[in-house]
Design a protein around this motif. Structure first.
Motif, PDB file in Angstrom:
ATOM      1  N   SER A 172       0.829  -1.217   0.000  1.00 57.89           N
ATOM      2  CA  SER A 172       0.000   0.000   0.000  1.00 57.89           C
ATOM      3  C   SER A 172       0.858   1.261   0.000  1.00 57.89           C
ATOM      4  CB  SER A 172      -0.936  -0.003   1.211  1.00 57.89           C
ATOM      5  OG  SER A 172      -0.187  -0.065   2.420  1.00 57.89           O
ATOM      6  N   SER A 173       1.959   1.263   0.751  1.00 57.61           N
ATOM      7  CA  SER A 173       2.848   2.429   0.783  1.00 57.61           C
ATOM      8  C   SER A 173       3.534   2.628  -0.562  1.00 57.61           C
ATOM      9  CB  SER A 173       3.895   2.258   1.886  1.00 57.61           C
ATOM     10  OG  SER A 173       3.294   2.186   3.160  1.00 57.61           O
ATOM     11  N   THR A 174       3.943   1.520  -1.160  1.00 58.07           N
ATOM     12  CA  THR A 174       4.588   1.602  -2.474  1.00 58.07           C
ATOM     13  C   THR A 174       3.625   2.151  -3.520  1.00 58.07           C
ATOM     14  OG1 THR A 174       6.037  -0.273  -1.959  1.00 58.07           O
ATOM     15  CG2 THR A 174       5.752   0.278  -4.290  1.00 58.07           C
ATOM     16  N   ARG A 175       2.389   1.679  -3.471  1.00 58.34           N
ATOM     17  CA  ARG A 175       1.382   2.146  -4.422  1.00 58.34           C
ATOM     18  C   ARG A 175       1.094   3.634  -4.237  1.00 58.34           C
ATOM     19  NH1 ARG A 175      -2.092  -1.752  -3.742  1.00 58.34           N
ATOM     20  NH2 ARG A 175      -3.537  -0.682  -2.346  1.00 58.34           N
ATOM     21  N   LEU A 176       1.055   4.092  -2.997  1.00 54.07           N
ATOM     22  CA  LEU A 176       0.833   5.510  -2.717  1.00 54.07           C
ATOM     23  C   LEU A 176       1.968   6.359  -3.287  1.00 54.07           C
ATOM     24  CD1 LEU A 176      -0.706   7.805  -1.283  1.00 54.07           C
ATOM     25  CD2 LEU A 176       0.592   7.259   0.790  1.00 54.07           C
ATOM     26  N   LEU A 177       3.210   5.941  -3.047  1.00 55.05           N
ATOM     27  CA  LEU A 177       4.357   6.689  -3.558  1.00 55.05           C
ATOM     28  C   LEU A 177       4.390   6.658  -5.080  1.00 55.05           C
ATOM     29  CD1 LEU A 177       6.965   8.256  -3.045  1.00 55.05           C
ATOM     30  CD2 LEU A 177       8.170   6.055  -2.932  1.00 55.05           C
ATOM     31  N   GLN A 178       4.069   5.498  -5.664  1.00 52.84           N
ATOM     32  CA  GLN A 178       4.102   5.388  -7.125  1.00 52.84           C
ATOM     33  C   GLN A 178       3.050   6.285  -7.759  1.00 52.84           C
ATOM     34  OE1 GLN A 178       4.144   1.413  -8.656  1.00 52.84           O
ATOM     35  NE2 GLN A 178       4.317   2.072 -10.779  1.00 52.84           N
ATOM     36  N   SER A 179       1.872   6.340  -7.181  1.00 47.16           N
ATOM     37  CA  SER A 179       0.817   7.204  -7.727  1.00 47.16           C
ATOM     38  C   SER A 179       1.230   8.668  -7.676  1.00 47.16           C
ATOM     39  CB  SER A 179      -0.487   7.013  -6.952  1.00 47.16           C
ATOM     40  OG  SER A 179      -0.976   5.701  -7.111  1.00 47.16           O
ATOM     41  N   ALA A 180       1.837   9.064  -6.551  1.00 49.63           N
ATOM     42  CA  ALA A 180       2.290  10.450  -6.429  1.00 49.63           C
ATOM     43  C   ALA A 180       3.417  10.737  -7.423  1.00 49.63           C
ATOM     44  CB  ALA A 180       2.766  10.713  -5.005  1.00 49.63           C
ATOM     45  N   PHE A 181       4.369   9.830  -7.540  1.00 56.33           N
ATOM     46  CA  PHE A 181       5.497  10.006  -8.468  1.00 56.33           C
ATOM     47  C   PHE A 181       4.998  10.130  -9.905  1.00 56.33           C
ATOM     48  CE2 PHE A 181       8.472   8.090 -11.477  1.00 56.33           C
ATOM     49  CZ  PHE A 181       9.646   8.792 -11.219  1.00 56.33           C
ATOM     50  N   GLU A 182       4.126   9.211 -10.314  1.00 56.37           N
ATOM     51  CA  GLU A 182       3.611   9.225 -11.684  1.00 56.37           C
ATOM     52  C   GLU A 182       2.805  10.495 -11.948  1.00 56.37           C
ATOM     53  OE1 GLU A 182       3.146   4.346 -12.172  1.00 56.37           O
ATOM     54  OE2 GLU A 182       1.398   5.607 -11.779  1.00 56.37           O
TER      55      GLU A 182
ATOM     56  N   PRO B 229      -2.840  -2.114  -8.656  1.00 58.36           N
ATOM     57  CA  PRO B 229      -1.704  -2.854  -8.088  1.00 58.36           C
ATOM     58  C   PRO B 229      -0.396  -2.509  -8.797  1.00 58.36           C
ATOM     59  CG  PRO B 229      -3.574  -4.311  -8.478  1.00 58.36           C
ATOM     60  CD  PRO B 229      -3.909  -3.000  -9.136  1.00 58.36           C
ATOM     61  N   THR B 230       0.730  -2.743  -8.104  1.00 56.40           N
ATOM     62  CA  THR B 230       2.035  -2.389  -8.657  1.00 56.40           C
ATOM     63  C   THR B 230       2.658  -3.477  -9.529  1.00 56.40           C
ATOM     64  OG1 THR B 230       3.074  -3.148  -6.610  1.00 56.40           O
ATOM     65  CG2 THR B 230       2.574  -0.778  -6.804  1.00 56.40           C
ATOM     66  N   PHE B 231       2.274  -4.757  -9.357  1.00 58.84           N
ATOM     67  CA  PHE B 231       2.802  -5.873 -10.147  1.00 58.84           C
ATOM     68  C   PHE B 231       4.336  -5.813 -10.236  1.00 58.84           C
ATOM     69  CE2 PHE B 231      -1.405  -4.894 -11.980  1.00 58.84           C
ATOM     70  CZ  PHE B 231      -2.043  -6.087 -11.705  1.00 58.84           C
ATOM     71  N   PRO B 232       5.033  -6.082  -9.120  1.00 59.00           N
ATOM     72  CA  PRO B 232       6.494  -5.952  -9.102  1.00 59.00           C
ATOM     73  C   PRO B 232       7.212  -6.828 -10.124  1.00 59.00           C
ATOM     74  CG  PRO B 232       5.681  -7.113  -7.139  1.00 59.00           C
ATOM     75  CD  PRO B 232       4.494  -6.537  -7.830  1.00 59.00           C
ATOM     76  N   ASN B 233       6.658  -7.991 -10.459  1.00 57.69           N
ATOM     77  CA  ASN B 233       7.337  -8.890 -11.402  1.00 57.69           C
ATOM     78  C   ASN B 233       7.004  -8.596 -12.861  1.00 57.69           C
ATOM     79  OD1 ASN B 233       8.547 -10.341  -9.282  1.00 57.69           O
ATOM     80  ND2 ASN B 233       6.666 -11.554  -9.008  1.00 57.69           N
ATOM     81  N   ILE B 234       5.881  -7.888 -13.087  1.00 54.08           N
ATOM     82  CA  ILE B 234       5.484  -7.551 -14.464  1.00 54.08           C
ATOM     83  C   ILE B 234       5.075  -6.076 -14.476  1.00 54.08           C
ATOM     84  CG2 ILE B 234       4.151  -8.313 -16.483  1.00 54.08           C
ATOM     85  CD1 ILE B 234       3.375 -10.799 -14.924  1.00 54.08           C
ATOM     86  N   PRO B 235       6.038  -5.164 -14.433  1.00 51.46           N
ATOM     87  CA  PRO B 235       5.713  -3.732 -14.289  1.00 51.46           C
ATOM     88  C   PRO B 235       4.884  -3.157 -15.426  1.00 51.46           C
ATOM     89  CG  PRO B 235       8.042  -4.064 -14.826  1.00 51.46           C
ATOM     90  CD  PRO B 235       7.484  -5.403 -14.488  1.00 51.46           C
ATOM     91  N   ILE B 236       4.897  -3.779 -16.607  1.00 51.14           N
ATOM     92  CA  ILE B 236       4.142  -3.234 -17.744  1.00 51.14           C
ATOM     93  C   ILE B 236       2.640  -3.359 -17.543  1.00 51.14           C
ATOM     94  CG2 ILE B 236       4.048  -5.370 -19.079  1.00 51.14           C
ATOM     95  CD1 ILE B 236       4.630  -1.799 -20.425  1.00 51.14           C
TER      96      ILE B 236
END
Length: 337
Positions: free
Chosen positions: A160-170, A249-256
């Protein structure tokens, strides 16, 4: 907004559904019953031409359902803008206000193959390339940069923290790319004039909404930042995408997979952005003015103060589309504060 902007906004006596767009040496205004292009062809002449298309929103109730209407409304606006831009380009070429460039080998080949349909073919190709570039810059690139540069540093972070940071970054990167692009474009001499016509369009609509006579003097004193604007719509849609990203979701193994899901959710973002702009356009109060601020700030890039000849052009287009029955008025303010 600045203090003078707030004061001007409070003076509105009504809110209209009439909107428009800036063109090459001209303006398109779209009312509930008529859409008119007004182009200045010389110092003393403004040429007008009406546009008629069968819009999606006029084909049935389905196309007017909230969220759905935003998607098809954007398609209608793009179709109208393309026709209006083509008309203004033709008039500018005929009047000599825009020089016709020597066609490239590719354009000559298209002319030989498609003849009179060449412009349609070019626009289809340009649209496909533009959409592909937008997808690459605003959907794929931010997600992939996060996956390559930031994600490896977050080994101890929760999902959840990673997804929050990724959304803000993007989201921040997309807004920065958009504003950077607009700033670069605004430095082009031809685009400076288009942005001046954009300012004339907004100021004329504000003059009408303030129930003042449509004269150059009255229009000139209005502000050029309007909450119901394409620039605001784009900024709002980018901001909405940040919140939508919180649920992907962030899908760490399949980022695309994340950008692919974002692409599928673009209609949702567009629909939400449209409803937001429609809300800010319908009501003028402290809440809507606060919510509209990011889009209004961005308009400082995409609008410029017009000269009187541009204001005259905007007035001609505006007067042509104002209906006699008042069907364009969506809020006869009594604007709540």
């Amino acid at each position: 907004m600045k203090k003078q902007d707030k004061q001007s906004a409070k003076q509105q006596k009504r809110i209209t559904s009439i909107g428009g767009s800036a063109l090459i040496e001209g303006i398109m205004m779209r009312g509930p019953k008529r859409t008119t292009v007004a182009c200045r062809v010389d110092n003393d002449t403004i040429d007008t031409e009406d546009i008629e298309i069968k819009t999606f929103t006029s084909r049935g109730k389905f196309f007017r359902i909230p969220l759905i209407r935003g998607i098809f409304g954007m398609i209608d606006s793009m179709r109208l803008s393309y026709k209006a831009l083509s008309i203004s380009a033709d008039k500018a070429l005929a009047a000599g206000t825009m020089e016709e460039e020597e066609p490239s080998k590719f354009e000559k080949w298209l002319d030989e193959k498609f003849g009179d349909k060449m412009m349609n073919v070019i626009m289809v190709i340009a649209t496909i390339l533009g959409v592909a570039l937008a997808i690459g810059l605003f959907i794929v690139l931010p997600s992939m940069l996060f996956a390559w540069l930031i994600k490896p540093l977050l080994t101890d972070w929760s999902e959840s923290s990673t997804r929050l940071l990724q959304s803000a970054f993007e989201g921040i990167l997309k807004i920065a790319l958009f504003l950077g692009y607009m700033i670069l474009v605004s430095q082009m001499q031809d685009m400076k004039r288009v942005f001046m016509y954009h300012g004339a369009e907004h100021k004329t609509i504000f003059c009408y909404e303030n129930d003042e006579e449509l004269t150059v003097e009255n229009v000139r004193k209005q502000i050029r930042f309007h909450p119901r604007c394409g620039t605001s719509f784009l900024v709002v849609t980018l901001i909405v995408s940040i919140f939508v990203g919180l649920f992907i979701p962030t899908f760490p193994n399949i980022p695309i997979l994340r950008p692919l899901l974002r692409l599928l959710l673009v209609p949702v973002m567009v629909g939400l952005g449209y409803e937001f702009i429609k809300l800010c356009g319908k009501y003028d109060n402290k809440l809507t003015r606060t919510l509209a601020k990011p889009g209004l700030w961005a308009q400082r890039i995409t609008t410029r103060e017009p000269d009187d000849s541009m204001i005259e052009c905007a007035i001609v287009a505006m007067k042509a589309v104002i209906p006699d029955d008042g069907s364009d008025i969506i809020n006869d303010c009594s604007c709540a504060e």
